[in-house]
Design a protein around this motif. Sequence first.
Motif, PDB file in Angstrom:
ATOM      1  N   GLU A 318       0.807  -1.207   0.000  1.00 12.41           N
ATOM      2  CA  GLU A 318       0.000   0.000   0.000  1.00 12.41           C
ATOM      3  C   GLU A 318       0.844   1.262   0.000  1.00 12.41           C
ATOM      4  OE1 GLU A 318       0.428  -2.187   2.398  1.00 12.41           O
ATOM      5  OE2 GLU A 318       0.791  -1.217   4.319  1.00 12.41           O
ATOM      6  N   HIS A 340      -7.587  -5.416  -0.100  1.00 13.21           N
ATOM      7  CA  HIS A 340      -6.690  -5.301   1.060  1.00 13.21           C
ATOM      8  C   HIS A 340      -5.855  -4.013   0.961  1.00 13.21           C
ATOM      9  CE1 HIS A 340      -4.033  -6.880   4.320  1.00 13.21           C
ATOM     10  NE2 HIS A 340      -3.139  -6.127   3.677  1.00 13.21           N
ATOM     11  N   GLU A 341      -5.232  -3.806  -0.190  1.00 10.16           N
ATOM     12  CA  GLU A 341      -4.358  -2.631  -0.319  1.00 10.16           C
ATOM     13  C   GLU A 341      -5.169  -1.335  -0.305  1.00 10.16           C
ATOM     14  OE1 GLU A 341      -1.624  -3.530   0.410  1.00 10.16           O
ATOM     15  OE2 GLU A 341      -1.512  -5.586  -0.319  1.00 10.16           O
ATOM     16  N   HIS A 344      -5.906  -0.271   3.148  1.00 13.17           N
ATOM     17  CA  HIS A 344      -4.786   0.412   3.810  1.00 13.17           C
ATOM     18  C   HIS A 344      -4.856   1.925   3.612  1.00 13.17           C
ATOM     19  CE1 HIS A 344      -2.228  -2.571   5.620  1.00 13.17           C
ATOM     20  NE2 HIS A 344      -2.159  -3.300   4.524  1.00 13.17           N
ATOM     21  N   GLU A 363      -2.147  -3.587   9.624  1.00  7.93           N
ATOM     22  CA  GLU A 363      -2.403  -4.885   8.970  1.00  7.93           C
ATOM     23  C   GLU A 363      -3.628  -5.594   9.551  1.00  7.93           C
ATOM     24  OE1 GLU A 363      -1.318  -5.513   6.288  1.00  7.93           O
ATOM     25  OE2 GLU A 363       0.604  -4.497   6.123  1.00  7.93           O
ATOM     26  N   TYR A 431      -1.408  -9.429  11.423  1.00  7.20           N
ATOM     27  CA  TYR A 431      -2.548  -9.625  10.513  1.00  7.20           C
ATOM     28  C   TYR A 431      -3.719 -10.321  11.209  1.00  7.20           C
ATOM     29  CZ  TYR A 431       0.408  -8.418   6.496  1.00  7.20           C
ATOM     30  OH  TYR A 431       1.211  -7.755   5.616  1.00  7.20           O
TER      31      TYR A 431
END
Length: 610
Positions: A318, A340-341, A344, A363, A431
């Motif tokens: 990210e 996911h990115e 971020h 995360e 995570y």
Amino acid sequence: MNLILKTLTFLVFCNVALIAQTSQRWQQEANYKMNIDVDVDKHQYKGSQTIEYTNNSPDPLNKIFYHLYFNAFQPNSMMDVRSQDISDPDRRVKSRIGRLNADEIGYIQVNSLSMDGTALNYETVGTILEVALASPILPGSTVKLEMEWDAQVPVQIRRSGRDNKEGINYSMSQWYPKLCEYDYQGWHANPYVGREFHGIWGDFDVNINIASDHIVGASGLLQAQMDKVVGGKKNWHFIAENVHDFVWAADPDYTVTQKTRADGTEMKFYFQENDKTREVWARLPDIMDKAFDYINTHFGQYPYPIYSIIQGGDGGMEYPMATLITGERGLGSLVGVSVHELMHSWYQMILGTNESLYAWMDEGFTSYATDRVMNHLKEIGALPGEPVSKENLFVNTYASYINFNASGIDEPLSTHADHFNSNAAYGVGSYVKGNIFLNQLEYIIGKENFDKGMLRYFDEWKFRHPNPNDFIRVMEKESGLELDWYKEYWVNSTRLPDYNIKGVSAEERKSTKIKLSNKGQMPMPVDLVVNFKDGSKTVYHIPLRIMRGEKPIENENDNYVVLEDWPWTHPDYEFVIPFKIKKIKSVNLDPSNRMCDMDRSNNEKLLIKN
Ligand SMILES: [Zn+2]
């Protein structure tokens, strides 16, 4: 009240208001202007940079530091040794840095540095430039730092570099001399060993001069792209405002697509079109549009004008207003990494936690939100696959953490990201355990408080550097409950709760006694459901005494009973319910599966066999 008293009262009131405003934490500001001239034959570039740096701290600064991340990609660097010496080396790195030749390594060689026109002394120490100032930067003052440097782009090992495995020429992350952050916790001149980041908020104005056949994608908005070719090169000019980093990538074979969302946000996609990418990247814009809708509603409105998904790097990473991802994936994997990115952007790019200290806050929060977004995309049919119920969405996440916790190599989340003993402990901690932190918090304070709290956290802390306490304070204010105990146990230790049903027995006067205990080392409030043979049920909630209150009822349709609170010092707890034991079918502890209970096998008591 006479006039003087009124005036005094008014002044005191003003002062209190002023203090409330100014007690917000100070933070530094760094505005970059950079000119980059790339030699694609040698994989080197020349850079010049002007930073307007404002010292908003109360401290005079006698020294400053810069990150020179590319220097990590040299044999015997801290990243090289750390990558090989750790017990479970990252497959992407292993001993690859140690085998780089002189024309394959990365470096940033600083040629000159001045402050307000006066040359400065500096020393390159691995990935950090140490600069002693002749005169201090005083509180409240702004200085102009000017630097010139030469750099070589390393063969792609981790995140940044040239010629990644999918054939992208330049993945340019962590690529420029970047001022280290000085904040309320002091200097953060962390050597780069491959993990997390922390940066200063500011504006980036970047000109990139590169061979005319290259297409450049980057953080921020493209201002102008000169069609004029000078010396075989074209100029690309980007501006990214109110960010703490800047990424770019370049390749002659990029296909660029875009989609403008209904709220005006521009989405851009840069990828090399081939049989592996064509179909899935064509479907990506519509799916990401729907992902954005859900994220804006649940986690806060995306504040930037653009977001670019750029093929590059070594997985997914990210950056502000952009991400680098590998692109030759199936649809589910491509959407998964893109979501996911993108997430971020909320957890680190906008809510700029110091990732080195609190990797789980970026995360973990990102993983939690990604799971919810991906499930939503399945629910609305935007993505193939069966959605799961909210009760079961995180069941596998919990199971994998509980397993890891039992392995003996689990470490507290309070560990600095660079200093975990293994990649596994860092990975699972940040995570997985960070993900559970949120879902379990929803259990503790209730869904409504939690959802509101997430939006409040975004509003109160966007474009700043929130820490774990700041987050938990927002949740305390939103819920009216005391939550410091949760943060201390979950972040500073590796302890888990293990509640169980000890017994269900008949009592006098047509009633039933239920005995519970906690065999674990962490306390929790307890949800418990009694299911009756006639199909009805009653939900019981046992507050945890140190919370000084309890969550509101979560489902208005439930028969809901709040019991006496449970002091954490007491391993056992019992209560009597006004029902004959013969009427009861089963008793279930934590029916929503949101408590990270070490052993769930003792959470259910069946009183009849079906
Ligand atoms: Zn991530």
